[in-house]
Motif scaffolding. Structure first.
Motif, PDB file in Angstrom:
ATOM      1  N   ASP A 157       0.813  -1.218   0.000  1.00  0.00           N
ATOM      2  CA  ASP A 157       0.000   0.000   0.000  1.00  0.00           C
ATOM      3  C   ASP A 157       0.848   1.272   0.000  1.00  0.00           C
ATOM      4  O   ASP A 157       0.559   2.238   0.702  1.00  0.00           O
ATOM      5  N   ARG A 158       1.905   1.277  -0.817  1.00  0.00           N
ATOM      6  CA  ARG A 158       2.779   2.447  -0.929  1.00  0.00           C
ATOM      7  C   ARG A 158       2.208   3.419  -1.950  1.00  0.00           C
ATOM      8  O   ARG A 158       1.689   3.012  -2.983  1.00  0.00           O
ATOM      9  N   PRO A 159       2.290   4.725  -1.695  1.00  0.00           N
ATOM     10  CA  PRO A 159       1.808   5.715  -2.681  1.00  0.00           C
ATOM     11  C   PRO A 159       2.713   5.746  -3.917  1.00  0.00           C
ATOM     12  O   PRO A 159       3.900   5.405  -3.851  1.00  0.00           O
ATOM     13  N   TYR A 160       2.126   6.167  -5.035  1.00  0.00           N
ATOM     14  CA  TYR A 160       2.863   6.208  -6.299  1.00  0.00           C
ATOM     15  C   TYR A 160       4.142   7.035  -6.194  1.00  0.00           C
ATOM     16  O   TYR A 160       5.170   6.669  -6.763  1.00  0.00           O
ATOM     17  N   GLU A 161       4.074   8.168  -5.489  1.00  0.00           N
ATOM     18  CA  GLU A 161       5.242   9.032  -5.388  1.00  0.00           C
ATOM     19  C   GLU A 161       6.401   8.298  -4.719  1.00  0.00           C
ATOM     20  O   GLU A 161       7.555   8.416  -5.135  1.00  0.00           O
ATOM     21  N   GLU A 162       6.093   7.534  -3.662  1.00  0.00           N
ATOM     22  CA  GLU A 162       7.134   6.785  -2.949  1.00  0.00           C
ATOM     23  C   GLU A 162       7.726   5.694  -3.849  1.00  0.00           C
ATOM     24  O   GLU A 162       8.944   5.490  -3.882  1.00  0.00           O
ATOM     25  N   ILE A 163       6.862   5.002  -4.593  1.00  0.00           N
ATOM     26  CA  ILE A 163       7.340   3.960  -5.507  1.00  0.00           C
ATOM     27  C   ILE A 163       8.227   4.577  -6.583  1.00  0.00           C
ATOM     28  O   ILE A 163       9.280   4.036  -6.927  1.00  0.00           O
ATOM     29  N   SER A 164       7.799   5.724  -7.100  1.00  0.00           N
ATOM     30  CA  SER A 164       8.561   6.428  -8.125  1.00  0.00           C
ATOM     31  C   SER A 164       9.963   6.757  -7.620  1.00  0.00           C
ATOM     32  O   SER A 164      10.962   6.506  -8.298  1.00  0.00           O
ATOM     33  N   ASP A 165      10.047   7.301  -6.397  1.00  0.00           N
ATOM     34  CA  ASP A 165      11.343   7.653  -5.817  1.00  0.00           C
ATOM     35  C   ASP A 165      12.183   6.412  -5.533  1.00  0.00           C
ATOM     36  O   ASP A 165      13.370   6.374  -5.834  1.00  0.00           O
ATOM     37  N   ARG A 166      11.545   5.416  -4.970  1.00  0.00           N
ATOM     38  CA  ARG A 166      12.270   4.198  -4.561  1.00  0.00           C
ATOM     39  C   ARG A 166      12.860   3.450  -5.755  1.00  0.00           C
ATOM     40  O   ARG A 166      13.979   2.939  -5.683  1.00  0.00           O
ATOM     41  N   LEU A 167      12.105   3.370  -6.860  1.00  0.00           N
ATOM     42  CA  LEU A 167      12.556   2.617  -8.028  1.00  0.00           C
ATOM     43  C   LEU A 167      13.182   3.505  -9.099  1.00  0.00           C
ATOM     44  O   LEU A 167      13.566   3.013 -10.156  1.00  0.00           O
ATOM     45  N   ASP A 168      13.235   4.809  -8.831  1.00  0.00           N
ATOM     46  CA  ASP A 168      13.787   5.775  -9.779  1.00  0.00           C
ATOM     47  C   ASP A 168      13.090   5.679 -11.139  1.00  0.00           C
ATOM     48  O   ASP A 168      13.730   5.562 -12.185  1.00  0.00           O
ATOM     49  N   LEU A 169      11.750   5.708 -11.081  1.00  0.00           N
ATOM     50  CA  LEU A 169      10.922   5.661 -12.280  1.00  0.00           C
ATOM     51  C   LEU A 169      10.031   6.896 -12.317  1.00  0.00           C
ATOM     52  O   LEU A 169       9.584   7.363 -11.267  1.00  0.00           O
ATOM     53  N   PRO A 170       9.730   7.426 -13.505  1.00  0.00           N
ATOM     54  CA  PRO A 170       8.772   8.536 -13.580  1.00  0.00           C
ATOM     55  C   PRO A 170       7.415   8.078 -13.037  1.00  0.00           C
ATOM     56  O   PRO A 170       7.029   6.911 -13.189  1.00  0.00           O
ATOM     57  N   ILE A 171       6.692   8.987 -12.434  1.00  0.00           N
ATOM     58  CA  ILE A 171       5.414   8.621 -11.820  1.00  0.00           C
ATOM     59  C   ILE A 171       4.417   8.108 -12.859  1.00  0.00           C
ATOM     60  O   ILE A 171       3.642   7.197 -12.598  1.00  0.00           O
ATOM     61  N   GLY A 172       4.469   8.649 -14.074  1.00  0.00           N
ATOM     62  CA  GLY A 172       3.595   8.157 -15.138  1.00  0.00           C
ATOM     63  C   GLY A 172       3.889   6.702 -15.471  1.00  0.00           C
ATOM     64  O   GLY A 172       2.984   5.918 -15.757  1.00  0.00           O
ATOM     65  N   THR A 173       5.166   6.320 -15.432  1.00  0.00           N
ATOM     66  CA  THR A 173       5.550   4.934 -15.688  1.00  0.00           C
ATOM     67  C   THR A 173       5.049   4.033 -14.575  1.00  0.00           C
ATOM     68  O   THR A 173       4.570   2.918 -14.830  1.00  0.00           O
ATOM     69  N   VAL A 174       5.128   4.497 -13.337  1.00  0.00           N
ATOM     70  CA  VAL A 174       4.606   3.724 -12.202  1.00  0.00           C
ATOM     71  C   VAL A 174       3.115   3.480 -12.386  1.00  0.00           C
ATOM     72  O   VAL A 174       2.625   2.350 -12.247  1.00  0.00           O
ATOM     73  N   LYS A 175       2.368   4.537 -12.708  1.00  0.00           N
ATOM     74  CA  LYS A 175       0.926   4.397 -12.912  1.00  0.00           C
ATOM     75  C   LYS A 175       0.627   3.419 -14.042  1.00  0.00           C
ATOM     76  O   LYS A 175      -0.307   2.612 -13.942  1.00  0.00           O
ATOM     77  N   SER A 176       1.392   3.499 -15.108  1.00  0.00           N
ATOM     78  CA  SER A 176       1.196   2.605 -16.245  1.00  0.00           C
ATOM     79  C   SER A 176       1.447   1.157 -15.842  1.00  0.00           C
ATOM     80  O   SER A 176       0.674   0.251 -16.190  1.00  0.00           O
ATOM     81  N   HIS A 177       2.517   0.904 -15.074  1.00  0.00           N
ATOM     82  CA  HIS A 177       2.809  -0.459 -14.613  1.00  0.00           C
ATOM     83  C   HIS A 177       1.682  -0.984 -13.716  1.00  0.00           C
ATOM     84  O   HIS A 177       1.288  -2.145 -13.832  1.00  0.00           O
ATOM     85  N   VAL A 178       1.174  -0.140 -12.832  1.00  0.00           N
ATOM     86  CA  VAL A 178       0.080  -0.567 -11.943  1.00  0.00           C
ATOM     87  C   VAL A 178      -1.157  -0.905 -12.769  1.00  0.00           C
ATOM     88  O   VAL A 178      -1.759  -1.968 -12.604  1.00  0.00           O
ATOM     89  N   ARG A 179      -1.524  -0.014 -13.680  1.00  0.00           N
ATOM     90  CA  ARG A 179      -2.727  -0.226 -14.488  1.00  0.00           C
ATOM     91  C   ARG A 179      -2.626  -1.513 -15.302  1.00  0.00           C
ATOM     92  O   ARG A 179      -3.499  -2.368 -15.249  1.00  0.00           O
ATOM     93  N   ARG A 180      -1.531  -1.664 -16.036  1.00  0.00           N
ATOM     94  CA  ARG A 180      -1.375  -2.841 -16.900  1.00  0.00           C
ATOM     95  C   ARG A 180      -1.187  -4.118 -16.081  1.00  0.00           C
ATOM     96  O   ARG A 180      -1.692  -5.175 -16.445  1.00  0.00           O
ATOM     97  N   GLY A 181      -0.442  -4.006 -14.987  1.00  0.00           N
ATOM     98  CA  GLY A 181      -0.215  -5.182 -14.149  1.00  0.00           C
ATOM     99  C   GLY A 181      -1.488  -5.689 -13.515  1.00  0.00           C
ATOM    100  O   GLY A 181      -1.752  -6.891 -13.499  1.00  0.00           O
ATOM    101  N   LEU A 182      -2.302  -4.776 -12.994  1.00  0.00           N
ATOM    102  CA  LEU A 182      -3.561  -5.193 -12.368  1.00  0.00           C
ATOM    103  C   LEU A 182      -4.517  -5.787 -13.397  1.00  0.00           C
ATOM    104  O   LEU A 182      -5.236  -6.754 -13.102  1.00  0.00           O
ATOM    105  N   THR A 183      -4.526  -5.230 -14.593  1.00  0.00           N
ATOM    106  CA  THR A 183      -5.371  -5.789 -15.648  1.00  0.00           C
ATOM    107  C   THR A 183      -4.949  -7.219 -15.965  1.00  0.00           C
ATOM    108  O   THR A 183      -5.784  -8.118 -16.080  1.00  0.00           O
TER     109      THR A 183
END
Length: 197
Positions: A157-183
């Motif tokens: 249950d980590r927020p997107y901003e934290e995931i973005s910082d932790r993995l050094d990924l743009p926040i849009g990429t994080v959102k895209s991974h979550v959306r596609r992964g959950l689908t």
């Protein structure tokens, strides 16, 4: 080959051109007009998107999408001082609706996958263990960084901003991974739990 640099913000000591002139120039394909239109109306579009969505990053995304869409559909512009701003806000309303639809889908998919991780006292322990192992297997199948992004977003249950910082990924990429992964997880979950006819 020479490149043309377009300033996205007009000089403060100059008045913006009249709305009709900006709209006509944009309709004719002027990138300078696009920059002027962006500088003039981006704050309005961003404010609308922020109030409608309540999320700064989503509002930024919507604002960018509005002006990309405006450029692509510039041939439909009606260059009047009243119609032109309404045309831009109409595009913004559609993009806000798209974000809300995507949020609903993401919420639905999250709920479906989260059901796997919840303790179900009515179900046998073997079934819960099988579901948990299936989830871990499917997360591994997603590959990296998508599997890690889903683990952090869903299981921790980590927020997107934290995931973005932790993995050094743009926040849009994080959102895209979550959306596609959950689908993908939801489709696999439904396939696995489909009752044979």
């Amino acid at each position: 080959m020479s490149t043309v640099t377009v300033a996205l913000v007009p000089r403060l000591d100059t008045e913006p051109p009249p709305v009709e002139e900006m709209a006509i120039a944009l309709r004719e394909g002027s990138r300078e007009a696009l920059a002027a239109v962006y500088a003039h109306w981006a704050p309005l579009v961003h404010t609308f998107a922020l109030r409608a969505l309540g999320d700064y990053h989503d509002a930024e995304d919507v604002t960018q999408q509005v002006f990309v869409s405006a450029w692509r559909s510039r041939h439909t512009i009606r260059p009047t001082p009243i119609v032109f701003p309404g045309w831009l806000l109409g595009i913004a309303k559609h993009r806000v609706a798209d974000v809300r639809t995507e949020r609903y889908r993401r919420h639905r998919n999250t709920a479906a996958v989260a059901a796997v991780t919840q303790e179900d006292s009515a179900g046998p322990a073997d079934a819960r263990l099988a579901d948990r192992l299936l989830l871990e297997h499917e997360l591994d199948r997603l590959g990296e960084p998508r599997g890690t992004v889903i683990r952090l977003a869903l299981l921790e249950d980590r927020p997107y901003e934290e995931i973005s910082d932790r993995l050094d990924l743009p926040i849009g990429t994080v959102k895209s991974h979550v959306r596609r992964g959950l689908t993908a997880l939801r489709a696999r979950w439904e396939e696995t739990h489909r009752v044979p006819s």
